[in-house]
Design a protein around this motif. Structure first.
Motif, PDB file in Angstrom:
ATOM      1  N   ALA A  85      72.208  69.150  40.793  1.00  0.00           N
ATOM      2  CA  ALA A  85      71.751  69.150  39.413  1.00  0.00           C
ATOM      3  C   ALA A  85      70.967  70.403  38.946  1.00  0.00           C
ATOM      4  O   ALA A  85      71.212  71.107  37.771  1.00  0.00           O
ATOM      5  CB  ALA A  85      70.704  67.969  39.203  1.00  0.00           C
ATOM      6  N   LEU A  86      70.264  71.012  39.971  1.00  0.00           N
ATOM      7  CA  LEU A  86      69.441  72.247  39.817  1.00  0.00           C
ATOM      8  C   LEU A  86      70.557  73.297  39.793  1.00  0.00           C
ATOM      9  O   LEU A  86      70.230  74.392  39.031  1.00  0.00           O
ATOM     10  CB  LEU A  86      68.478  72.430  40.837  1.00  0.00           C
ATOM     11  N   GLU A  87      71.589  73.444  40.367  1.00  0.00           N
ATOM     12  CA  GLU A  87      72.547  74.331  40.269  1.00  0.00           C
ATOM     13  C   GLU A  87      73.162  74.610  38.581  1.00  0.00           C
ATOM     14  O   GLU A  87      73.449  75.522  38.129  1.00  0.00           O
ATOM     15  CB  GLU A  87      73.785  74.265  41.155  1.00  0.00           C
ATOM     16  N   VAL A  88      73.156  73.249  38.211  1.00  0.00           N
ATOM     17  CA  VAL A  88      74.001  73.289  36.692  1.00  0.00           C
ATOM     18  C   VAL A  88      72.772  73.628  35.706  1.00  0.00           C
ATOM     19  O   VAL A  88      72.841  74.100  34.734  1.00  0.00           O
ATOM     20  CB  VAL A  88      74.502  71.983  36.364  1.00  0.00           C
ATOM     21  N   GLU A  89      71.482  73.063  36.153  1.00  0.00           N
ATOM     22  CA  GLU A  89      70.192  73.283  34.963  1.00  0.00           C
ATOM     23  C   GLU A  89      69.109  73.782  35.965  1.00  0.00           C
ATOM     24  O   GLU A  89      68.262  72.729  36.336  1.00  0.00           O
ATOM     25  CB  GLU A  89      69.956  71.931  34.451  1.00  0.00           C
ATOM     26  N   PRO A  90      68.846  74.858  36.328  1.00  0.00           N
ATOM     27  CA  PRO A  90      67.959  75.468  37.173  1.00  0.00           C
ATOM     28  C   PRO A  90      66.612  75.402  36.465  1.00  0.00           C
ATOM     29  O   PRO A  90      65.700  75.522  37.111  1.00  0.00           O
ATOM     30  CB  PRO A  90      68.469  76.802  37.400  1.00  0.00           C
ATOM     31  N   LYS A  91      66.330  75.324  35.211  1.00  0.00           N
ATOM     32  CA  LYS A  91      65.122  75.238  34.563  1.00  0.00           C
ATOM     33  C   LYS A  91      64.526  73.817  34.378  1.00  0.00           C
ATOM     34  O   LYS A  91      63.576  73.714  33.898  1.00  0.00           O
ATOM     35  CB  LYS A  91      65.286  75.670  33.124  1.00  0.00           C
ATOM     36  N   SER A  92      65.005  72.739  35.067  1.00  0.00           N
ATOM     37  CA  SER A  92      64.421  71.459  35.200  1.00  0.00           C
ATOM     38  C   SER A  92      63.333  71.571  36.097  1.00  0.00           C
ATOM     39  O   SER A  92      63.546  71.124  37.523  1.00  0.00           O
ATOM     40  CB  SER A  92      65.534  70.424  35.335  1.00  0.00           C
ATOM     41  N   GLU A  93      62.139  71.551  35.627  1.00  0.00           N
ATOM     42  CA  GLU A  93      60.885  71.388  36.464  1.00  0.00           C
ATOM     43  C   GLU A  93      60.671  69.802  37.070  1.00  0.00           C
ATOM     44  O   GLU A  93      60.374  69.979  38.336  1.00  0.00           O
ATOM     45  CB  GLU A  93      59.658  71.628  35.711  1.00  0.00           C
ATOM     46  N   ASN A  94      61.069  68.933  36.465  1.00  0.00           N
ATOM     47  CA  ASN A  94      61.028  67.757  36.950  1.00  0.00           C
ATOM     48  C   ASN A  94      61.946  67.218  37.994  1.00  0.00           C
ATOM     49  O   ASN A  94      61.525  66.912  38.998  1.00  0.00           O
ATOM     50  CB  ASN A  94      61.462  66.549  35.967  1.00  0.00           C
ATOM     51  N   THR A  95      63.278  67.849  38.001  1.00  0.00           N
ATOM     52  CA  THR A  95      64.302  67.803  38.972  1.00  0.00           C
ATOM     53  C   THR A  95      63.550  68.517  40.284  1.00  0.00           C
ATOM     54  O   THR A  95      63.913  68.054  41.248  1.00  0.00           O
ATOM     55  CB  THR A  95      65.647  68.360  38.727  1.00  0.00           C
ATOM     56  N   ARG A  96      63.303  69.863  40.120  1.00  0.00           N
ATOM     57  CA  ARG A  96      62.632  70.674  41.128  1.00  0.00           C
ATOM     58  C   ARG A  96      61.468  69.933  41.792  1.00  0.00           C
ATOM     59  O   ARG A  96      61.581  69.918  43.055  1.00  0.00           O
ATOM     60  CB  ARG A  96      62.114  71.950  40.601  1.00  0.00           C
ATOM     61  N   GLN A  97      60.550  69.345  41.080  1.00  0.00           N
ATOM     62  CA  GLN A  97      59.423  68.779  41.849  1.00  0.00           C
ATOM     63  C   GLN A  97      59.906  67.412  42.776  1.00  0.00           C
ATOM     64  O   GLN A  97      59.434  67.330  43.698  1.00  0.00           O
ATOM     65  CB  GLN A  97      58.453  68.184  40.654  1.00  0.00           C
ATOM     66  N   LEU A  98      61.022  66.667  42.144  1.00  0.00           N
ATOM     67  CA  LEU A  98      61.359  65.604  42.806  1.00  0.00           C
ATOM     68  C   LEU A  98      62.220  66.127  44.170  1.00  0.00           C
ATOM     69  O   LEU A  98      62.086  65.226  45.189  1.00  0.00           O
ATOM     70  CB  LEU A  98      62.255  64.663  42.027  1.00  0.00           C
ATOM     71  N   LEU A  99      63.087  67.111  44.018  1.00  0.00           N
ATOM     72  CA  LEU A  99      63.425  67.637  45.212  1.00  0.00           C
ATOM     73  C   LEU A  99      62.518  68.173  46.076  1.00  0.00           C
ATOM     74  O   LEU A  99      62.699  67.959  47.441  1.00  0.00           O
ATOM     75  CB  LEU A  99      64.610  68.761  44.615  1.00  0.00           C
ATOM     76  N   LEU A 100      61.381  68.861  45.701  1.00  0.00           N
ATOM     77  CA  LEU A 100      60.475  69.124  46.884  1.00  0.00           C
ATOM     78  C   LEU A 100      59.773  67.957  47.442  1.00  0.00           C
ATOM     79  O   LEU A 100      59.757  67.780  48.632  1.00  0.00           O
ATOM     80  CB  LEU A 100      59.357  70.056  46.189  1.00  0.00           C
ATOM     81  N   LEU A 101      59.516  66.816  46.795  1.00  0.00           N
ATOM     82  CA  LEU A 101      59.112  65.802  47.346  1.00  0.00           C
ATOM     83  C   LEU A 101      60.106  65.104  48.347  1.00  0.00           C
ATOM     84  O   LEU A 101      59.701  64.545  49.497  1.00  0.00           O
ATOM     85  CB  LEU A 101      58.763  64.613  46.057  1.00  0.00           C
ATOM     86  N   THR A 102      61.414  64.849  47.772  1.00  0.00           N
ATOM     87  CA  THR A 102      62.323  64.536  48.626  1.00  0.00           C
ATOM     88  C   THR A 102      62.466  65.334  49.820  1.00  0.00           C
ATOM     89  O   THR A 102      62.445  64.618  51.120  1.00  0.00           O
ATOM     90  CB  THR A 102      63.693  64.504  48.104  1.00  0.00           C
ATOM     91  N   GLN A 103      62.420  66.431  50.059  1.00  0.00           N
ATOM     92  CA  GLN A 103      62.441  67.380  51.074  1.00  0.00           C
ATOM     93  C   GLN A 103      61.225  67.391  52.004  1.00  0.00           C
ATOM     94  O   GLN A 103      61.447  67.074  53.414  1.00  0.00           O
ATOM     95  CB  GLN A 103      62.651  68.956  50.838  1.00  0.00           C
ATOM     96  N   MET A 104      60.091  66.974  51.630  1.00  0.00           N
ATOM     97  CA  MET A 104      58.781  66.601  52.399  1.00  0.00           C
ATOM     98  C   MET A 104      59.114  65.278  53.040  1.00  0.00           C
ATOM     99  O   MET A 104      58.810  65.181  54.239  1.00  0.00           O
ATOM    100  CB  MET A 104      57.697  66.518  51.335  1.00  0.00           C
ATOM    101  N   VAL A 105      59.734  64.177  52.473  1.00  0.00           N
ATOM    102  CA  VAL A 105      60.077  62.955  53.152  1.00  0.00           C
ATOM    103  C   VAL A 105      60.837  63.152  54.261  1.00  0.00           C
ATOM    104  O   VAL A 105      60.566  62.732  55.502  1.00  0.00           O
ATOM    105  CB  VAL A 105      60.519  61.877  52.092  1.00  0.00           C
ATOM    106  N   LEU A 106      61.979  64.084  54.035  1.00  0.00           N
ATOM    107  CA  LEU A 106      62.753  64.448  55.350  1.00  0.00           C
ATOM    108  C   LEU A 106      62.336  65.068  56.254  1.00  0.00           C
ATOM    109  O   LEU A 106      62.485  64.886  57.619  1.00  0.00           O
ATOM    110  CB  LEU A 106      64.165  64.978  54.577  1.00  0.00           C
TER     111      LEU A 106
END
Length: 381
Positions: free
Chosen positions: A249-270
């Motif tokens: 999703a970020l590759e298609v819409e790199p300006k989405s801050e909400n998506t970026r924050q959720l991705l960071l949280l996901t990566q922390m969990v992993l």
């Protein structure tokens, strides 16, 4: 001589009968022509009143439209289009009871008519008659439709029913309708996204995810579908899947801050999960110890903020348990076994939950610990 006179008399009678028959036919034809002319005049007048009523409805003059549509139905009593227009005008002017009675009379002669049942469903919905509304919606969906876009009309009405069911807390029935909706045309990315959103509202995350994935299959650059696959996977605790689609999703819409924050949280969990598969004992320890120390530090900070009451005692009790367990986790030559890891994760969950309840929302790394604990809650019991 007598025979000749009898023959003349018989001929006169035949002639008179023919004349009378011709006169009768002429009268019949004249009367029919007059009736046809009168009917045509009534039809023209009805059409004029109907057209005037449509213009008045378009202008928001519902009461005036009612009068016009009454004239049109008086001049063309069998015209269903005019009767339905009158019912619509009555509903628009909040004369719901009269509109309902008019539609029920129409329905008596045509109970499977989709247009009539649809209008009755909407009136019942507005009156708070939920059971009747569902009944009429169902009759409309499986009734007789006219026109060239029947599939689309039926789909829109099913969506209307689904919205009604969700708004009235009937999630189970809504899901039943949604399972039908997802099989109906059109088979497009947008239709699957729409269906997925309804499944989310109904609390069915698995079917929502299925429809979002189908939308991505049909349109691999649909940013809404990609984002929602990531978010729904996240809600389901499928963090590897969430990471994959959030990155897309970020590759298609790199300006989405909400998506970026959720991705960071996901990566922390992993990255922080000590119960992730395929880890060695040492790797589990290397994740568990920092997780435990972070939760304990947050508990300490919270202890300094809460007043001296029962909550403080609960937090102190958790700290005592944590301090007694901590040395067992830090032994370099004896990494914690599976049981110890699960016990430590259970205590991390309790510390983070208590701190959140007493001292507010966690930071992203602490939120990641909460999510990890929630994911493995069954394994810790």
């Amino acid at each position: 001589m007598e025979q000749e006179e009898a023959s003349h008399a018989q001929n006169r009678e035949v002639f008179l009968l023919v004349i009378l028959a011709l006169v009768a036919v002429g009268v019949f034809l004249f009367t029919k022509r007059m009736a046809d002319d009168e009917q045509q005049l009534e039809n023209r007048l009805a059409a004029i009143w109907f057209e005037r009523g449509q213009q008045q409805i378009a202008s928001g003059e519902a009461e005036a439209a009612i009068r016009s549509f009454r004239r049109s139905t008086a001049d063309a009593r069998e015209n269903r289009k005019y009767s339905l227009a009158l019912a619509d005008a009555l509903a628009a002017a909040n004369h719901d009871a009269e509109a309902q009675q008019l539609l029920l009379r129409q329905r008596e002669s045509d109970p499977e008519n989709a247009e009539i049942n649809t209008r009755l469903a909407r009136l019942a919905s507005r009156a708070g008659e939920d059971a009747d509304a569902v009944h009429y919606y169902q009759n409309a969906l499986y009734g007789r439709w006219t026109g060239t876009q029947v599939d689309e009309q039926r789909r829109r009405l099913r969506i209307e029913l689904i919205r009604f069911l969700l708004a009235h807390g009937q999630q189970t029935r809504a899901i039943s309708e949604l399972l039908i909706l997802e099989t109906e045309p059109p088979d497009s990315a947008s239709s699957h996204v729409e269906t997925a959103k309804f499944f989310l509202q109904a609390g069915d995350l698995q079917h929502a995810l299925k429809n979002y994935l189908e939308a991505v299959r049909l349109d691999s650059r649909n940013v809404e579908a990609l984002t929602e696959v990531g978010e729904t996977s996240f809600l389901l605790g499928e963090y590897a899947n969430a990471e994959h689609y959030l990155k897309m999703a970020l590759e298609v819409e790199p300006k989405s801050e909400n998506t970026r924050q959720l991705l960071l949280l996901t990566q922390m969990v992993l990255a922080q999960d000590p119960l992730a598969p395929h880890l060695t004992s040492k790797e589990r320890q290397n994740r568990l110890v920092p997780d435990f120390e972070r939760a304990l530090q947050r508990l300490d900070r919270c202890l300094s903020q809460v007043p001296n009451n029962s909550t403080l005692a609960e937090l102190q009790f958790l700290k005592t348990d944590a301090l007694s367990l901590q040395p067992k986790l830090n032994q370099p030559r004896h990494p914690p076994d599976a049981d110890l890891v699960r016990s430590a994760m259970g205590l991390i969950s309790k510390m983070e939950t208590a701190a959140s309840a007493s001292c507010g929302q966690p930071s992203p790394p602490d939120e990641a610990l909460v999510l990890i604990s929630r994911k493995h809650k069954g394994a810790q019991q």
